[in-house]
Write an enzyme that holds these catalytic residues in place. Structure first.
Site, PDB file in Angstrom:
ATOM      1  N   ASN A  47      64.206  19.291   3.984  1.00  0.00           N
ATOM      2  CA  ASN A  47      64.922  20.573   3.848  1.00  0.00           C
ATOM      3  C   ASN A  47      64.883  21.084   2.405  1.00  0.00           C
ATOM      4  O   ASN A  47      64.700  22.282   2.172  1.00  0.00           O
ATOM      5  CB  ASN A  47      66.378  20.441   4.303  1.00  0.00           C
ATOM      6  CG  ASN A  47      66.502  20.330   5.812  1.00  0.00           C
ATOM      7  OD1 ASN A  47      65.600  20.727   6.540  1.00  0.00           O
ATOM      8  ND2 ASN A  47      67.604  19.769   6.280  1.00  0.00           N
TER       9      ASN A  47
ATOM     10  N   ASP B 216      67.060  17.414  15.963  1.00  0.00           N
ATOM     11  CA  ASP B 216      68.366  16.973  15.455  1.00  0.00           C
ATOM     12  C   ASP B 216      69.292  18.143  15.183  1.00  0.00           C
ATOM     13  O   ASP B 216      70.526  18.002  15.226  1.00  0.00           O
ATOM     14  CB  ASP B 216      68.192  16.070  14.233  1.00  0.00           C
ATOM     15  CG  ASP B 216      67.409  16.707  13.115  1.00  0.00           C
ATOM     16  OD1 ASP B 216      66.435  17.421  13.383  1.00  0.00           O
ATOM     17  OD2 ASP B 216      67.765  16.503  11.952  1.00  0.00           O
ATOM     18  N   ASP B 217      68.712  19.329  14.928  1.00  0.00           N
ATOM     19  CA  ASP B 217      69.552  20.536  14.821  1.00  0.00           C
ATOM     20  C   ASP B 217      70.309  20.771  16.129  1.00  0.00           C
ATOM     21  O   ASP B 217      71.492  21.141  16.125  1.00  0.00           O
ATOM     22  CB  ASP B 217      68.699  21.775  14.521  1.00  0.00           C
ATOM     23  CG  ASP B 217      67.921  21.673  13.241  1.00  0.00           C
ATOM     24  OD1 ASP B 217      66.988  20.860  13.174  1.00  0.00           O
ATOM     25  OD2 ASP B 217      68.264  22.377  12.280  1.00  0.00           O
TER      26      ASP B 217
ATOM     27  N   ASN C 101      61.317  11.917   2.587  1.00  0.00           N
ATOM     28  CA  ASN C 101      60.529  11.791   3.831  1.00  0.00           C
ATOM     29  C   ASN C 101      59.329  12.752   3.761  1.00  0.00           C
ATOM     30  O   ASN C 101      58.210  12.398   4.086  1.00  0.00           O
ATOM     31  CB  ASN C 101      61.367  12.030   5.094  1.00  0.00           C
ATOM     32  CG  ASN C 101      62.136  13.351   5.059  1.00  0.00           C
ATOM     33  OD1 ASN C 101      62.021  14.119   4.105  1.00  0.00           O
ATOM     34  ND2 ASN C 101      62.925  13.604   6.104  1.00  0.00           N
TER      35      ASN C 101
ATOM     36  N   HIS D 194      69.821  13.089  11.681  1.00  0.00           N
ATOM     37  CA  HIS D 194      70.092  13.711  10.382  1.00  0.00           C
ATOM     38  C   HIS D 194      71.184  14.801  10.469  1.00  0.00           C
ATOM     39  O   HIS D 194      72.240  14.691   9.870  1.00  0.00           O
ATOM     40  CB  HIS D 194      68.819  14.384   9.837  1.00  0.00           C
ATOM     41  CG  HIS D 194      67.633  13.485   9.675  1.00  0.00           C
ATOM     42  ND1 HIS D 194      67.566  12.440   8.770  1.00  0.00           N
ATOM     43  CD2 HIS D 194      66.429  13.507  10.301  1.00  0.00           C
ATOM     44  CE1 HIS D 194      66.388  11.858   8.856  1.00  0.00           C
ATOM     45  NE2 HIS D 194      65.667  12.476   9.763  1.00  0.00           N
ATOM     46  N   ASP D 195      70.889  15.854  11.206  1.00  0.00           N
ATOM     47  CA  ASP D 195      71.741  17.046  11.160  1.00  0.00           C
ATOM     48  C   ASP D 195      73.143  16.842  11.734  1.00  0.00           C
ATOM     49  O   ASP D 195      74.121  17.334  11.145  1.00  0.00           O
ATOM     50  CB  ASP D 195      71.046  18.206  11.882  1.00  0.00           C
ATOM     51  CG  ASP D 195      69.811  18.684  11.118  1.00  0.00           C
ATOM     52  OD1 ASP D 195      68.950  19.324  11.738  1.00  0.00           O
ATOM     53  OD2 ASP D 195      69.719  18.394   9.908  1.00  0.00           O
TER      54      ASP D 195
HETATM   55  O1  RIB Z   1      64.760  15.690   6.600  1.00  0.00           O
HETATM   56  C1  RIB Z   1      65.479  15.935   7.795  1.00  0.00           C
HETATM   57  C2  RIB Z   1      65.720  17.387   7.994  1.00  0.00           C
HETATM   58  O2  RIB Z   1      64.475  18.068   8.130  1.00  0.00           O
HETATM   59  C3  RIB Z   1      66.496  17.717   9.285  1.00  0.00           C
HETATM   60  O3  RIB Z   1      67.292  18.870   9.081  1.00  0.00           O
HETATM   61  C4  RIB Z   1      65.412  18.023  10.277  1.00  0.00           C
HETATM   62  O4  RIB Z   1      65.857  18.938  11.301  1.00  0.00           O
HETATM   63  C5  RIB Z   1      64.391  18.685   9.416  1.00  0.00           C
HETATM   64  O5  RIB Z   1      64.748  20.058   9.300  1.00  0.00           O
HETATM   65 CA    CA Z   2      67.162  20.760  10.602  1.00  0.00          CA
END
Ligand code: RIB
Ligand code: CA
Length: 324
Positions: A167, A18-19, A159, A240-241
């Site tokens: 994070n 997702d980054d 999560n 997410h990101d």
């Molecule tokens: O909880 C989601 C985050 O954790 C996102 O930034 C994902 O890339 C992981 O780093």
């Molecule tokens: Ca991330």
């Protein structure tokens, strides 16, 4: 060349599927002055490699990649390879990186750019270790940072644990430093990001674009989505990101409310939790025994409370279609 008419940002990241989506979205919609890398989804060497590979396949190598810290400030190190694979970017076959690394350390780069770039914002989408270290290196940094749009935390459940988002949980002490620095924060947490899933239908739209970039993205989201299905039975990986990016691009995609957010540093079951006060009470003056307006007087963040998923996908797909 960067477009100086767009908000200037540094993306602090731990690619991470997702980054990569966040980097692709930001590169077309913001003035990305650099990527700084941090441990997180996988170790620092790998997140840094993944960042370089992303910029190369997207033909964005004018954006520098500057390496950051490899370990949390205090706690033991944790990774997320169970979601992102051993490489942190399993799925596509990407060419080995050739672009050089930027000079120096992420902390120095953030501080240096804050003196060069007016109205610089930060986009932390991994553990907040680099941000916290830069703040400790230069206590005057907050005066030169416009805002931080952070993918992290949650208004509801976690999560990484039932209460903590990955994070924040990877470096809660760093998150505490970031959330108490006095920099305006947009906190984009799991309570909204979980609503934006790369479902098989979305992945089919992406694959139909039939470009190099869209094929890599589709391969990434297929792998990421399969892990989400296997782990939690969900139809796709959460975006997410890129939502932390969208929050800076289109104010109609994510809706925020002011709240005080504390980072739990001691709880046996809540270590790394973002404790969000969404009671919206007026300030309480115990000495005077009365409530005094305004409400949320002690708010230190704007916390995401709602998201327009279709509007996000329209933006993301339009941007992805511009890549070769
Ligand atoms: O909880 C989601 C985050 O954790 C996102 O930034 C994902 O890339 C992981 O780093
Ligand atoms: Ca991330």
């Amino acid at each position: 060349m960067s477009d100086r008419t767009k908000p200037a940002v540094i993306i602090d990241c731990d690619p991470g599927h997702d980054d990569v989506m966040a980097i692709l979205l930001a590169a077309r919609t913001l003035d990305v002055r650099g990527l700084t890398t941090v441990f997180g989804n996988v170790d620092l060497e790998q997140t840094t490699r993944n960042a370089r590979q992303t910029l190369e396949f997207a033909q964005l190598t004018s954006i520098p990649v500057v390496k950051g810290l490899a370990h949390p400030l205090v706690r033991d190190i944790r990774h997320g390879a169970h979601v992102h694979g051993e490489s942190g970017l399993d799925g596509p076959t990407l060419a080995p990186p050739t672009m050089p690394l930027g000079d120096g350390l992420a902390t120095e780069f953030i501080i240096q750019q804050s003196h060069i770039v007016e109205n610089l914002s930060l986009l932390p989408i991994g553990p907040l270790t680099n941000v916290a270290a830069a703040l400790r290196l230069d206590p005057t940094l907050p005066s030169r940072i416009k805002e931080m749009s952070i993918m992290g935390g949650s208004l509801t459940s976690g999560n990484a644990t039932p209460t903590a988002e990955f994070n924040i949980w990877c470096d809660p002490e760093a998150a505490h430093v970031a959330f108490t620095a006095g920099i305006p924060i947009k906190m984009v947490g799991l309570n909204v990001t979980r609503q934006v899933m790369a479902t098989p239908e979305r992945r089919a739209q992406i694959r139909a674009m039939n470009s190099v970039a869209s094929r890599h993205v589709a391969d990434m989201l297929d792998f990421y989505g399969e892990r989400y299905r296997a782990i939690s039975g969900l139809p796709g990986g959460a975006m997410h990101d890129p939502l932390a990016v969208a929050a800076l691009v289109d104010p109609d995609i994510v809706r925020f409310e002011p709240m005080h957010v504390a980072i739990e540093l001691h709880g046996a079951h809540t270590y790394g939790m973002t404790v969000c006060d969404h009671r919206h009470l007026p300030a309480h003056d115990p000495a005077a025994g009365r409530l005094t307006p305004p409400r949320d007087a002690n708010a230190n963040a704007e916390v995401a409370v709602a998201v327009d998923s279709d509007r996000f996908w329209q933006l993301f797909l339009d941007v992805l279609a511009t890549y070769p």
